[in-house]
Each structure stands twice: as structure tokens, then as C-alpha cells.
Design a protein around this motif. Structure first.
Motif, mmCIF file in Angstrom:
data_model
loop_
_atom_site.group_PDB
_atom_site.id
_atom_site.type_symbol
_atom_site.label_atom_id
_atom_site.label_comp_id
_atom_site.label_asym_id
_atom_site.label_seq_id
_atom_site.Cartn_x
_atom_site.Cartn_y
_atom_site.Cartn_z
ATOM 1 N N GLY A 10 47.909 69.798 46.391
ATOM 2 C CA GLY A 10 47.096 70.315 46.950
ATOM 3 C C GLY A 10 47.589 71.074 48.995
ATOM 4 N N VAL A 11 47.168 70.039 49.544
ATOM 5 C CA VAL A 11 47.876 70.416 50.859
ATOM 6 C C VAL A 11 49.393 71.594 50.635
ATOM 7 C CG1 VAL A 11 49.521 69.443 53.145
ATOM 8 C CG2 VAL A 11 47.557 67.714 51.881
ATOM 9 N N VAL A 12 50.018 71.394 49.661
ATOM 10 C CA VAL A 12 51.076 72.072 49.536
ATOM 11 C C VAL A 12 50.234 73.486 49.453
ATOM 12 C CG1 VAL A 12 52.657 73.495 48.715
ATOM 13 C CG2 VAL A 12 52.841 70.757 49.154
ATOM 14 N N VAL A 13 49.480 73.534 48.800
ATOM 15 C CA VAL A 13 48.778 74.898 48.077
ATOM 16 C C VAL A 13 48.343 75.639 49.233
ATOM 17 C CG1 VAL A 13 47.792 76.410 46.644
ATOM 18 C CG2 VAL A 13 48.924 74.505 45.907
ATOM 19 N N ALA A 14 47.475 74.503 50.273
ATOM 20 C CA ALA A 14 46.179 74.816 51.061
ATOM 21 C C ALA A 14 47.450 76.139 52.020
ATOM 22 C CB ALA A 14 45.316 74.003 51.636
ATOM 23 N N LEU A 15 48.307 74.833 52.817
ATOM 24 C CA LEU A 15 49.243 75.484 53.457
ATOM 25 C C LEU A 15 49.635 76.649 52.884
ATOM 26 C CD1 LEU A 15 50.523 72.705 54.856
ATOM 27 C CD2 LEU A 15 49.076 73.591 55.822
ATOM 28 N N LEU A 16 50.467 76.845 52.349
ATOM 29 C CA LEU A 16 50.662 78.366 51.605
ATOM 30 C C LEU A 16 50.093 79.455 51.962
ATOM 31 C CD1 LEU A 16 53.436 77.340 49.378
ATOM 32 C CD2 LEU A 16 54.012 77.927 50.910
ATOM 33 N N SER A 17 48.420 79.435 51.271
ATOM 34 C CA SER A 17 47.542 80.281 51.099
ATOM 35 C C SER A 17 46.724 80.338 52.261
ATOM 36 C CB SER A 17 46.578 80.075 49.363
ATOM 37 O OG SER A 17 47.939 79.092 48.710
ATOM 38 N N GLY A 18 46.530 79.546 52.767
ATOM 39 C CA GLY A 18 45.537 79.425 53.757
ATOM 40 C C GLY A 18 43.967 79.260 53.887
ATOM 41 N N LEU A 19 43.051 79.731 54.538
ATOM 42 C CA LEU A 19 41.589 78.670 54.562
ATOM 43 C C LEU A 19 41.097 80.593 53.568
ATOM 44 C CD1 LEU A 19 39.109 77.629 55.427
ATOM 45 C CD2 LEU A 19 39.648 79.613 56.928
ATOM 46 N N ALA A 20 41.884 81.516 53.116
ATOM 47 C CA ALA A 20 40.931 82.369 52.545
ATOM 48 C C ALA A 20 40.822 81.783 51.322
ATOM 49 C CB ALA A 20 41.541 84.537 51.976
ATOM 50 N N LEU A 21 42.062 81.123 50.273
ATOM 51 C CA LEU A 21 41.955 80.688 49.457
ATOM 52 C C LEU A 21 41.278 79.798 48.549
ATOM 53 C CD1 LEU A 21 43.319 80.734 46.160
ATOM 54 C CD2 LEU A 21 45.501 79.790 47.763
ATOM 55 N N ALA A 22 41.215 78.778 49.455
ATOM 56 C CA ALA A 22 40.256 77.408 50.539
ATOM 57 C C ALA A 22 39.008 77.824 49.572
ATOM 58 C CB ALA A 22 40.577 76.486 51.005
ATOM 59 N N MET A 23 38.360 78.919 50.543
ATOM 60 C CA MET A 23 37.371 79.619 50.238
ATOM 61 C C MET A 23 36.580 79.977 49.252
ATOM 62 S SD MET A 23 36.278 81.576 54.376
ATOM 63 C CE MET A 23 35.140 81.229 53.802
ATOM 64 N N LEU A 220 40.327 64.634 60.506
ATOM 65 C CA LEU A 220 40.737 65.349 59.097
ATOM 66 C C LEU A 220 42.386 65.676 59.316
ATOM 67 C CD1 LEU A 220 37.413 68.095 58.685
ATOM 68 C CD2 LEU A 220 38.032 65.442 57.482
ATOM 69 N N VAL A 221 42.538 65.857 60.060
ATOM 70 C CA VAL A 221 44.384 66.192 59.689
ATOM 71 C C VAL A 221 45.384 64.581 59.361
ATOM 72 C CG1 VAL A 221 45.878 66.307 60.461
ATOM 73 C CG2 VAL A 221 44.810 68.311 60.800
ATOM 74 N N GLU A 222 44.448 63.868 60.434
ATOM 75 C CA GLU A 222 45.373 61.904 60.030
ATOM 76 C C GLU A 222 44.551 61.733 58.812
ATOM 77 O OE1 GLU A 222 43.521 60.339 63.354
ATOM 78 O OE2 GLU A 222 45.182 61.516 64.673
ATOM 79 N N LEU A 223 43.639 61.509 58.224
ATOM 80 C CA LEU A 223 43.214 61.281 57.141
ATOM 81 C C LEU A 223 43.623 61.782 55.859
ATOM 82 C CD1 LEU A 223 39.255 60.518 58.386
ATOM 83 C CD2 LEU A 223 41.638 58.941 57.657
ATOM 84 N N SER A 224 43.893 62.805 55.570
ATOM 85 C CA SER A 224 44.743 63.738 54.895
ATOM 86 C C SER A 224 45.921 63.373 54.669
ATOM 87 C CB SER A 224 44.402 65.439 55.327
ATOM 88 O OG SER A 224 45.427 65.733 56.398
ATOM 89 N N VAL A 242 33.275 72.141 54.209
ATOM 90 C CA VAL A 242 33.791 72.006 52.900
ATOM 91 C C VAL A 242 34.865 72.439 53.164
ATOM 92 C CG1 VAL A 242 33.121 72.422 50.865
ATOM 93 C CG2 VAL A 242 31.355 71.910 52.328
ATOM 94 N N ASP A 243 34.959 74.086 53.453
ATOM 95 C CA ASP A 243 36.505 74.577 52.979
ATOM 96 C C ASP A 243 37.402 74.308 53.960
ATOM 97 O OD1 ASP A 243 34.959 76.604 51.800
ATOM 98 O OD2 ASP A 243 34.615 77.864 53.784
ATOM 99 N N ARG A 244 37.264 73.185 54.843
ATOM 100 C CA ARG A 244 38.804 73.061 56.143
ATOM 101 C C ARG A 244 38.981 71.321 54.695
ATOM 102 N NH1 ARG A 244 43.317 73.199 58.275
ATOM 103 N NH2 ARG A 244 43.618 71.801 60.658
ATOM 104 N N ILE A 245 37.950 70.757 55.447
ATOM 105 C CA ILE A 245 38.250 69.377 53.490
ATOM 106 C C ILE A 245 39.421 70.067 52.556
ATOM 107 C CG2 ILE A 245 37.252 67.694 51.983
ATOM 108 C CD1 ILE A 245 35.149 67.450 54.136
ATOM 109 N N HIS A 246 38.418 71.310 51.948
ATOM 110 C CA HIS A 246 39.267 71.559 51.211
ATOM 111 C C HIS A 246 40.933 71.917 51.284
ATOM 112 C CE1 HIS A 246 35.707 71.955 48.451
ATOM 113 N NE2 HIS A 246 36.154 70.716 47.626
ATOM 114 N N GLN A 247 40.618 72.539 51.883
ATOM 115 C CA GLN A 247 42.261 73.244 52.824
ATOM 116 C C GLN A 247 42.757 71.966 53.377
ATOM 117 O OE1 GLN A 247 42.345 75.317 56.292
ATOM 118 N NE2 GLN A 247 43.443 76.039 56.490
ATOM 119 N N LEU A 248 42.648 71.137 53.530
ATOM 120 C CA LEU A 248 43.560 69.691 53.681
ATOM 121 C C LEU A 248 43.583 68.937 52.067
ATOM 122 C CD1 LEU A 248 41.644 68.513 56.890
ATOM 123 C CD2 LEU A 248 44.124 69.565 56.839
ATOM 124 N N GLY A 249 43.463 69.524 51.211
ATOM 125 C CA GLY A 249 43.627 68.873 49.890
ATOM 126 C C GLY A 249 42.461 67.827 49.373
#
Length: 285
Positions: A10-23, A220-224, A242-249
Motif C-alpha cells: 500500500g505504501v509503494v502504490v500510494a507513493l507512486l500514485s500520489g494523493l489523487a489516487l488515494a482520494m 503518521l509517517v513514523e507510525l507507517s 483519512v486520505d493521508r492515512i490511506h496514502q501512507l498504506g
């Protein structure tokens, strides 16, 4: 909720796809099957919290999970009880009037099993008893309902309660394997040290961090890096969080949400789970 092994993907996908995909993913989740119904201390709006009656009612109402609270008796038994002392929901002062303290950890299991933990809620539940974590698992293991176990934050335990819970689950490999295969087991804690201790001992079981306040982005970044869930109070939760937590996987389960309007709001935000005293509001049973 999801398996811990899915977090890194989930983290890799979010980092590659960005916030828009998470939303976009958040919106899709809210529009399809909706959040998990997590029964807070069992179906505690309709039965005395953390008793077999509340657990069984949550199962009947088809809750996705029962949320319980793990404490330890004086002789080492893990029990399902929330408060650090027992006066509010039991008759302990009547049964043991001369005891100096009424903490779970000050009594043996044989002493605690005598308590009435139901009459405070309603006379119909007179003589409902405190139950063990093993009892909870027996009540749910052959059902569709999973387990979200909270490590008690009561100060007398330190991090040893996290180790005890990890050991107790290790002793149930069949249940744990089946529950993880079905995405029906997770542990959470308000105490980051307890959560990390449990995660180190049982890295395959998803671990969540409870928070009454809004976590910072740095937190959030540390916990992820090791946590699977961030479980904040619903009143501090908005779309950005919500979106940021999902973006971090990670997943997000909000608590304790009982009002229909608040349930609709959290559902529309795309949270993964709603911890509620009334799971039937989400399951319609």
C-alpha cells in the motif's frame, strides 16, 4: 482492516500514485461495501459491555468485529474489562467491602468470576459475569465476526500486558491463522510502546494506534513504518486525515460513533471501520 503483509504494498502504490489516487480509492470504498461495523465492547448500547451477552448480540447483529479490552488478573488470567477499577459496572464493593483497591490486577480470577457485571445495565442482565479473553474467542471463533483487542492502558501493567496478549494468541495458532486468513483479527492500543511491543512479538497480526487527538503528519509517517491502523476519535477526523492515512498504506477505524449523522459522515469520508455501541445501525440487524 487488512493483513499486515499488505501494508508495504500500500505504501509503494500510494507513493507512486500520489494523493489523487488515494482520494479516488477512498471514494470508491465508501461507495461500495462501506466501513466495517466494529462493536464497541460488544453491542454495548443494548447489553452490558464486555460480557458474553454483549458479544453474542454483536455476533447476532452481524458485526464485522467485536472490540474488547484486555486486562490481567492478579494470578495472570487475561480478562475482558475496560475500566481500570471495577466499581462502575460490577457489584465488587458489595462483595468485597474491605478491599483497599478495586483494580482488576488486585483480584484473582476466582474472585472476579463471582461478580455481577450485568445488573448495573438492567435487571434483565442480573448475574452476567466478567469473561476471559479465551471466552471471547470461544464465542466468536465459529462465526463471521472478528476480534479487535485493545491492550489496556491502565498504568499498573506497563508493557507486560502486550507481551501477555501476544503469548496468549501464540497459544491459539489455529484460531489466529484462520482469523488472519479472513482478515478478522487485529490489536490496538493508546500506548505506542505497548503497540510496538506487541508488534515485535506478533508481527503478522495487524496493530493499530488509538488516538483521542489528531495525529501530526510527522507521527503518521513514523507510525507507517510499522503500524497497520490509525484509530482516532471521530471528532478529530476529516477527509484530509483519512486520505493521508490511506496514502501512507494504513487503515483508519474511528471511535466511538453512535449518532446516525456522524455514522453517515464517517462513511462518506471513506473510513475503513466504525467503532460503535450500536453495530446494528451499520448492519441493519
Amino acid at each position: 482492516m487488512k493483513l499486515a503483509s499488505k501494508r508495504r504494498t500500500g505504501v509503494v502504490v500510494a507513493l507512486l500514485s500520489g494523493l489523487a489516487l488515494a482520494m479516488t480509492s477512498t471514494s470508491a470504498r465508501a461507495a461500495t461495501d462501506g466501513p466495517d461495523a466494529i462493536a464497541h465492547r460488544g453491542s454495548s448500547g443494548m447489553a452490558p459491555e464486555n460480557t458474553a451477552a454483549a458479544i453474542d448480540l454483536a455476533v447476532h447483529q452481524r458485526a464485522d468485529y467485536v472490540e474488547i479490552d484486555v486486562q490481567r488478573t492478579k494470578d495472570g488470567k487475561l480478562v475482558n474489562f475496560h475500566d481500570c477499577t471495577m466499581e462502575r459496572t460490577t457489584n465488587i464493593e458489595d462483595l468485597y467491602p474491605d478491599r483497599p483497591r478495586y483494580r482488576v490486577s488486585d483480584f484473582t480470577w476466582n474472585e472476579l468470576r463471582r461478580l455481577d457485571a450485568g445488573t448495573w445495565f438492567h435487571d434483565d442482565y442480573a448475574d452476567e459475569r466478567i469473561i476471559t479473553v479465551d471466552d471471547v474467542i470461544r464465542h466468536i471463533q465459529h462465526t463471521r465476526t472478528g476480534l479487535l483487542a485493545e491492550i489496556s492502558p491502565c498504568s499498573q501493567y506497563g508493557t507486560t500486558i502486550a507481551t501477555d496478549l501476544a503469548d496468549a494468541l501464540r497459544a491459539k495458532p489455529h484460531y489466529v491463522h484462520k482469523a488472519l486468513t479472513r482478515n478478522r483479527l487485529a490489536v490496538q492500543s493508546f500506548q505506542t510502546d505497548d503497540a510496538h511491543t506487541f508488534h515485535t512479538a506478533q508481527p503478522d497480526i495487524p496493530i493499530g494506534i488509538l488516538d483521542a487527538d489528531r495525529p501530526t503528519d510527522t507521527e503518521l509517517v513514523e507510525l507507517s513504518q510499522w503500524a497497520d491502523q490509525i484509530n482516532p476519535q471521530h471528532t478529530v477526523t476529516d477527509q484530509t486525515l483519512v486520505d493521508r492515512i490511506h496514502q501512507l498504506g494504513m487503515d483508519i477505524n474511528v471511535w466511538t460513533v453512535d449518532e446516525p449523522g456522524a455514522i453517515r459522515k464517517m462513511t462518506n469520508l471513506g473510513v475503513d471501520g466504525i467503532i460503535t455501541d450500536y453495530p446494528q445501525t451499520l448492519t441493519q440487524r
